[in-house]
Design an enzyme around this catalytic site. Structure first.
Site, PDB file in Angstrom:
ATOM      1  N   ASP A   6       0.852  -1.194   0.000  1.00 13.28           N
ATOM      2  CA  ASP A   6       0.000   0.000   0.000  1.00 13.28           C
ATOM      3  C   ASP A   6       0.896   1.256   0.000  1.00 13.28           C
ATOM      4  OD1 ASP A   6      -2.418   1.391   0.179  1.00 13.28           O
ATOM      5  OD2 ASP A   6      -2.393   1.403   2.375  1.00 13.28           O
ATOM      6  N   HIS A   7       0.661   2.157  -0.919  1.00 10.64           N
ATOM      7  CA  HIS A   7       1.392   3.433  -0.992  1.00 10.64           C
ATOM      8  C   HIS A   7       2.918   3.291  -1.033  1.00 10.64           C
ATOM      9  CE1 HIS A   7      -2.139   5.986  -0.618  1.00 10.64           C
ATOM     10  NE2 HIS A   7      -2.583   5.134   0.272  1.00 10.64           N
TER      11      HIS A   7
HETATM   12  P1  13P Z   1      -9.016   4.760   5.382  1.00  8.27           P
HETATM   13  O1  13P Z   1      -8.176   5.651   6.229  1.00  8.27           O
HETATM   14  O2  13P Z   1     -10.288   5.426   4.969  1.00  8.27           O
HETATM   15  O3  13P Z   1      -9.286   3.441   6.025  1.00  8.27           O
HETATM   16  O4  13P Z   1      -8.216   4.476   4.017  1.00  8.27           O
HETATM   17  C1  13P Z   1      -7.229   3.485   3.965  1.00  8.27           C
HETATM   18  C2  13P Z   1      -6.438   3.516   2.702  1.00  8.27           C
HETATM   19  O5  13P Z   1      -6.763   4.179   1.739  1.00  8.27           O
HETATM   20  C3  13P Z   1      -5.226   2.711   2.664  1.00  8.27           C
HETATM   21  O6  13P Z   1      -4.505   2.895   1.504  1.00  8.27           O
HETATM   22  O1  G3H Z   2      -3.357   4.889   3.573  1.00  2.00           O
HETATM   23  C1  G3H Z   2      -2.770   4.613   4.583  1.00  2.00           C
HETATM   24  C2  G3H Z   2      -3.100   3.437   5.421  1.00  2.00           C
HETATM   25  O2  G3H Z   2      -4.120   3.759   6.336  1.00  2.00           O
HETATM   26  C3  G3H Z   2      -1.867   2.919   6.085  1.00  2.00           C
HETATM   27  O3  G3H Z   2      -1.517   3.701   7.172  1.00  2.00           O
HETATM   28  O4  G3H Z   2       0.868   4.124   6.692  1.00  2.00           O
HETATM   29  O5  G3H Z   2      -0.065   4.431   9.010  1.00  2.00           O
HETATM   30  O6  G3H Z   2       0.224   2.134   8.064  1.00  2.00           O
HETATM   31  P1  G3H Z   2       0.000   3.602   7.770  1.00  2.00           P
HETATM   32 ZN    ZN Z   3      -4.577   4.888   0.709  1.00  2.39          ZN
END
Ligand code: 13P
Ligand code: G3H
Ligand code: ZN
Length: 311
Positions: free
Chosen positions: A82-83
């Site tokens: 993620d990201h």
């Molecule tokens: P929320 O903060 O709405 O749960 O979004 C999570 C997200 O987009 C993780 O990439």
């Molecule tokens: O988009 C972000 C997610 O909620 C992940 O959050 O980077 O704090 O683990 P984090």
């Molecule tokens: Zn996100």
């Protein structure tokens, strides 16, 4: 069943008018709560790991926990970064067994976003891994990055064909008014999403899977639970479920949820300690927290994502 990419999941989700839940995982109880719900509902799953989660729990621990979930559930599960914010991070996750990565170049100038995304796509595709890119910028907090309302921007539909064509991404995250974290909309205002942008993107990229970040509903029951048991959260407003259902029936094939997991876990643990102040065995408070995650995820699979029975 081995780990899978999201390719088949997205194809079926697009055609079937539903969406796959992409849940952020950070520890064993979160993984168990999510995967137990998915197993009971026979739902395909994306388990996503942020850079922060990887730093907190360690890549190998998370992979092994997910492998355990595969053995226990026999479900199609995709493990996704993620990201991802650099080629090196994406490469490390690909080399370490992830089946999908996000390269988030949304903060970069357009041409630089394309260049970085293309570099990741080339490496990922050579290794059988799929890639999510992002165009447009969400407001809110991710890891240590806090994007202000002024720096956030909706996706410009005029760029999506060029971006997808030149990068070769397998899915695209767009910004239509959702944001990360628990404070998505101003208290007293009606939550609104730019479905017109989603419609235009869908028209320009027929059949192409779109991703919605920042899609927690910020379930009021858990915010209330936190505040009734010693917490002090200001008014927190998330994305209404009917809007998520509408997005899922359109081109959105992946809906990201993290904050609702955090709220379910924290609310349940706060309540537990309030009611049992002398307890100190972690199993006693983590067990109801895991059960709360399971029930919350089950609700999402059936009533929000519509992916129950689709594994
Ligand atoms: P929320 O903060 O709405 O749960 O979004 C999570 C997200 O987009 C993780 O990439
Ligand atoms: O988009 C972000 C997610 O909620 C992940 O959050 O980077 O704090 O683990 P984090
Ligand atoms: Zn996100």
């Amino acid at each position: 069943m081995p780990l899978v990419t999201s390719t088949e999941m997205f194809k079926k989700a697009y055609e079937g008018g539903y969406s796959i839940g992409a849940f952020n995982v950070n520890n064993m109880e979160i993984i168990q709560g999510i995967t137990e719900a998915a197993k009971e509902e026979n739902a395909p799953l994306i388990l996503q790991v942020s850079a922060g989660a990887r730093k907190y729990a360690n890549h190998t621990y998370l992979m092994k926990l997910i492998e355990a979930a595969l053995i226990e559930t026999d479900l199609p599960i995709c493990v996704h970064l993620d990201h991802g914010d650099s080629f090196e991070l994406c490469k490390s996750c690909i080399d370490g067994g992830f089946t999908s990565v996000m390269i988030d170049g949304s903060h970069l100038p357009y041409e630089e976003n394309i260049k970085l995304t293309r570099q990741v796509v080339e490496y990922a595709h050579d290794h059988g891994v799929v890639v999510e890119g992002e165009l447009g910028r969400l407001e809110g907090v991710e890891d240590d990055v806090n994007v202000s309302a002024e720096d956030a921007s909706y996706t410009n539909p005029a760029q999506v064909q060029d971006f997808v064509g030149r990068t070769g991404v397998d899915s695209l995250a767009i910004a239509i008014g959702t944001s990360h974290g628990a404070y998505k909309f101003k208290p007293g205002t009606k939550p609104q999403l730019r479905f017109d942008i989603l419609e235009e993107v869908e028209r320009l990229l027929p059949g192409f899977p779109i991703v919605l970040h920042g899609a927690s509903s910020v379930i009021p029951e858990f915010v209330k639970m936190i505040n009734e048991h010693g917490g002090n959260m200001p008014d927190a407003i998330g994305v209404p479920e009917d809007m998520l259902r509408k997005a899922a029936s359109m081109a959105v094939c992946k809906i990201n949820i993290d904050s609702d997991l955090r709220l379910a876990m924290t609310g349940t643990i706060r309540k537990y300690f309030d009611e049992n102040p002398s307890h100190f065995d972690p199993r006693q408070y983590l067990k109801p927290a895991r059960a709360a995650i399971k029930e919350m995820v089950r609700h999402k699979l059936i009533h929000v994502l519509g992916c129950n029975g689709k594994a």
